[in-house]
Scaffold this motif. Structure first.
Motif, PDB file in Angstrom:
ATOM      1  N   PHE A  65       4.025  51.902  91.931  1.00  0.00           N
ATOM      2  CA  PHE A  65       5.716  52.246  91.899  1.00  0.00           C
ATOM      3  C   PHE A  65       6.385  51.150  91.825  1.00  0.00           C
ATOM      4  O   PHE A  65       6.286  50.192  92.384  1.00  0.00           O
ATOM      5  N   ILE A  66       7.519  51.235  90.986  1.00  0.00           N
ATOM      6  CA  ILE A  66       8.362  49.896  90.640  1.00  0.00           C
ATOM      7  C   ILE A  66       9.773  50.624  90.850  1.00  0.00           C
ATOM      8  O   ILE A  66      10.097  51.432  90.233  1.00  0.00           O
ATOM      9  N   LEU A  67      10.325  49.804  91.699  1.00  0.00           N
ATOM     10  CA  LEU A  67      11.835  50.060  91.909  1.00  0.00           C
ATOM     11  C   LEU A  67      12.560  48.988  91.874  1.00  0.00           C
ATOM     12  O   LEU A  67      12.548  47.712  92.091  1.00  0.00           O
ATOM     13  N   THR A  68      13.668  49.283  90.954  1.00  0.00           N
ATOM     14  CA  THR A  68      14.935  48.088  90.333  1.00  0.00           C
ATOM     15  C   THR A  68      16.004  48.550  91.230  1.00  0.00           C
ATOM     16  O   THR A  68      16.532  49.486  91.029  1.00  0.00           O
ATOM     17  N   LEU A  69      16.559  47.327  91.941  1.00  0.00           N
ATOM     18  CA  LEU A  69      17.742  47.535  92.458  1.00  0.00           C
ATOM     19  C   LEU A  69      18.868  46.565  92.085  1.00  0.00           C
ATOM     20  O   LEU A  69      18.490  45.246  91.882  1.00  0.00           O
ATOM     21  N   ILE A  70      19.981  46.771  91.965  1.00  0.00           N
ATOM     22  CA  ILE A  70      21.127  46.166  91.397  1.00  0.00           C
ATOM     23  C   ILE A  70      22.301  46.199  92.202  1.00  0.00           C
ATOM     24  O   ILE A  70      22.715  47.431  92.644  1.00  0.00           O
ATOM     25  N   LYS A  71      22.857  45.136  92.883  1.00  0.00           N
ATOM     26  CA  LYS A  71      24.204  45.135  93.554  1.00  0.00           C
ATOM     27  C   LYS A  71      25.384  45.306  92.843  1.00  0.00           C
ATOM     28  O   LYS A  71      25.642  44.517  91.971  1.00  0.00           O
ATOM     29  N   GLN A  72      26.162  46.337  92.942  1.00  0.00           N
ATOM     30  CA  GLN A  72      27.406  46.415  92.474  1.00  0.00           C
ATOM     31  C   GLN A  72      28.506  46.129  93.451  1.00  0.00           C
ATOM     32  O   GLN A  72      28.523  46.703  94.539  1.00  0.00           O
ATOM     33  N   VAL A  73      29.226  45.006  93.130  1.00  0.00           N
ATOM     34  CA  VAL A  73      30.351  44.599  94.164  1.00  0.00           C
ATOM     35  C   VAL A  73      31.604  45.114  93.696  1.00  0.00           C
ATOM     36  O   VAL A  73      32.047  45.451  92.442  1.00  0.00           O
ATOM     37  N   LYS A  74      32.355  45.800  94.795  1.00  0.00           N
ATOM     38  CA  LYS A  74      33.488  46.358  94.435  1.00  0.00           C
ATOM     39  C   LYS A  74      33.674  47.375  93.594  1.00  0.00           C
ATOM     40  O   LYS A  74      34.336  47.538  92.537  1.00  0.00           O
ATOM     41  N   HIS A  75      32.455  48.192  93.499  1.00  0.00           N
ATOM     42  CA  HIS A  75      32.494  49.601  92.736  1.00  0.00           C
ATOM     43  C   HIS A  75      33.888  50.275  93.092  1.00  0.00           C
ATOM     44  O   HIS A  75      34.008  50.673  94.212  1.00  0.00           O
ATOM     45  N   HIS A  76      34.386  50.967  92.125  1.00  0.00           N
ATOM     46  CA  HIS A  76      35.469  51.818  92.293  1.00  0.00           C
ATOM     47  C   HIS A  76      35.474  53.255  92.329  1.00  0.00           C
ATOM     48  O   HIS A  76      35.203  53.792  90.927  1.00  0.00           O
ATOM     49  N   TYR A  77      35.433  53.669  93.251  1.00  0.00           N
ATOM     50  CA  TYR A  77      35.125  55.274  93.472  1.00  0.00           C
ATOM     51  C   TYR A  77      36.468  55.786  93.163  1.00  0.00           C
ATOM     52  O   TYR A  77      37.314  55.788  93.697  1.00  0.00           O
ATOM     53  N   ARG A  78      36.427  56.793  91.981  1.00  0.00           N
ATOM     54  CA  ARG A  78      37.414  57.399  91.768  1.00  0.00           C
ATOM     55  C   ARG A  78      37.261  58.668  90.808  1.00  0.00           C
ATOM     56  O   ARG A  78      38.262  59.477  90.187  1.00  0.00           O
ATOM     57  N   GLU A  79      36.046  59.082  90.971  1.00  0.00           N
ATOM     58  CA  GLU A  79      35.654  60.395  90.007  1.00  0.00           C
ATOM     59  C   GLU A  79      36.157  61.783  90.531  1.00  0.00           C
ATOM     60  O   GLU A  79      36.319  62.705  89.676  1.00  0.00           O
ATOM     61  N   THR A  80      36.117  61.804  91.641  1.00  0.00           N
ATOM     62  CA  THR A  80      36.109  63.328  92.278  1.00  0.00           C
ATOM     63  C   THR A  80      37.018  63.296  93.358  1.00  0.00           C
ATOM     64  O   THR A  80      37.464  62.472  94.147  1.00  0.00           O
ATOM     65  N   GLY A  81      37.866  64.443  93.463  1.00  0.00           N
ATOM     66  CA  GLY A  81      38.845  64.564  94.463  1.00  0.00           C
ATOM     67  C   GLY A  81      40.014  63.548  94.581  1.00  0.00           C
ATOM     68  O   GLY A  81      40.435  63.127  93.769  1.00  0.00           O
ATOM     69  N   ASN A  82      40.208  63.298  95.922  1.00  0.00           N
ATOM     70  CA  ASN A  82      41.181  62.110  96.191  1.00  0.00           C
ATOM     71  C   ASN A  82      40.624  60.715  96.281  1.00  0.00           C
ATOM     72  O   ASN A  82      41.061  59.924  96.841  1.00  0.00           O
ATOM     73  N   ASP A  83      39.309  60.627  95.965  1.00  0.00           N
ATOM     74  CA  ASP A  83      38.505  59.390  96.135  1.00  0.00           C
ATOM     75  C   ASP A  83      39.244  58.414  95.188  1.00  0.00           C
ATOM     76  O   ASP A  83      39.564  58.448  94.061  1.00  0.00           O
ATOM     77  N   ASN A  84      39.644  57.077  95.903  1.00  0.00           N
ATOM     78  CA  ASN A  84      40.512  55.997  95.165  1.00  0.00           C
ATOM     79  C   ASN A  84      40.206  54.855  96.085  1.00  0.00           C
ATOM     80  O   ASN A  84      41.118  54.519  96.848  1.00  0.00           O
ATOM     81  N   TYR A  85      38.778  54.077  96.255  1.00  0.00           N
ATOM     82  CA  TYR A  85      38.687  53.099  97.084  1.00  0.00           C
ATOM     83  C   TYR A  85      37.591  52.248  96.337  1.00  0.00           C
ATOM     84  O   TYR A  85      36.928  52.577  95.429  1.00  0.00           O
ATOM     85  N   TYR A  86      37.316  51.155  97.003  1.00  0.00           N
ATOM     86  CA  TYR A  86      36.170  50.354  96.550  1.00  0.00           C
ATOM     87  C   TYR A  86      35.117  50.094  97.714  1.00  0.00           C
ATOM     88  O   TYR A  86      35.112  49.982  98.859  1.00  0.00           O
ATOM     89  N   GLU A  87      33.897  49.914  96.842  1.00  0.00           N
ATOM     90  CA  GLU A  87      32.721  49.863  97.954  1.00  0.00           C
ATOM     91  C   GLU A  87      31.596  48.871  97.214  1.00  0.00           C
ATOM     92  O   GLU A  87      31.383  49.023  96.121  1.00  0.00           O
ATOM     93  N   ASP A  88      31.035  48.068  97.894  1.00  0.00           N
ATOM     94  CA  ASP A  88      29.766  47.537  97.413  1.00  0.00           C
ATOM     95  C   ASP A  88      28.518  48.492  97.789  1.00  0.00           C
ATOM     96  O   ASP A  88      28.597  49.239  98.843  1.00  0.00           O
TER      97      ASP A  88
END
Length: 195
Positions: A65-88
């Motif tokens: 089993f191989i798992l690859t993880l990538i850190k996304q810094v300050k990802h902008h949530y904005r696709e659904t509903g009222n979401d409009n914020y940033y998160e790591d």
């Protein structure tokens, strides 16, 4: 001319003030913020997620089993509903093989910047745990709750727990298309080593 100059300065400072984010530690259990303003950034202030970035491998006999993880810094949530914020967050993919044959592979999930529908996504929760928001065993038509634990700089422990599976019918179509199956495609507890 003087009015144009003053107006330019006013616009500049307005844009600069709007660009500032209220930073909230992901580990703050009492965090309260408005998901819709775009002014909040849920940040990995301790850089805990950095320990989990990279390629991790588990093997036992003829299974791998191989798992690859990538850190996304300050990802902008904005696709659904009222979401409009940033998160790591941590996103990624996995491959599972038996006897050298690929049994499950999500590495073709190339759009790792989407907000929803991902097969592998983790956050740092307020209890300092790396916990899954999404971990999809697509072969069994299931979602699992997954916790990652840092054992050493070169090893992590992965524990999977079954979630309650909900079948929905939309416009006469069952989602997921198949009923969840028993068990999991790969072991539910593994010690992975950094590659």
């Amino acid at each position: 001319m003087k009015n144009i100059f003053l107006l330019s300065i006013l616009i500049f400072f307005s844009v600069q003030c709007k660009a500032q984010n209220n930073i909230i530690a992901l580990t703050n259990c009492n965090k309260k913020y408005d998901h819709s303003t775009g002014d909040y950034y849920l940040k990995d202030t301790t850089n805990e997620m950095n320990k989990y970035e990279g390629v991790w491998k588990w093997s036992s006999g003829n299974r791998e089993f191989i798992l690859t993880l990538i850190k996304q810094v300050k990802h902008h949530y904005r696709e659904t509903g009222n979401d409009n914020y940033y998160e790591d967050r941590l996103v990624g993919y996995y491959t599972y093989k038996e006897n050298g044959t690929i049994i499950a592979d999500t590495s073709s999930d190339t759009n790792l910047s989407t907000d929803y529908g991902m097969k592998v996504m983790f956050i740092l929760n307020c209890h300092f745990q790396i916990a899954s928001i999404a971990f999809n065993d697509y072969k069994k038509y299931k979602e699992f709750e997954v916790l990652l634990e840092n054992i050493s700089p070169t090893q992590i422990k992965m524990n999977m727990f079954e979630r309650e599976h909900v079948i929905t019918i939309r416009n006469g179509i069952q989602i997921p298309a198949e009923m969840p199956q028993g068990g999991s495609t790969f072991p539910m507890e593994m010690i992975l080593t950094k590659q």
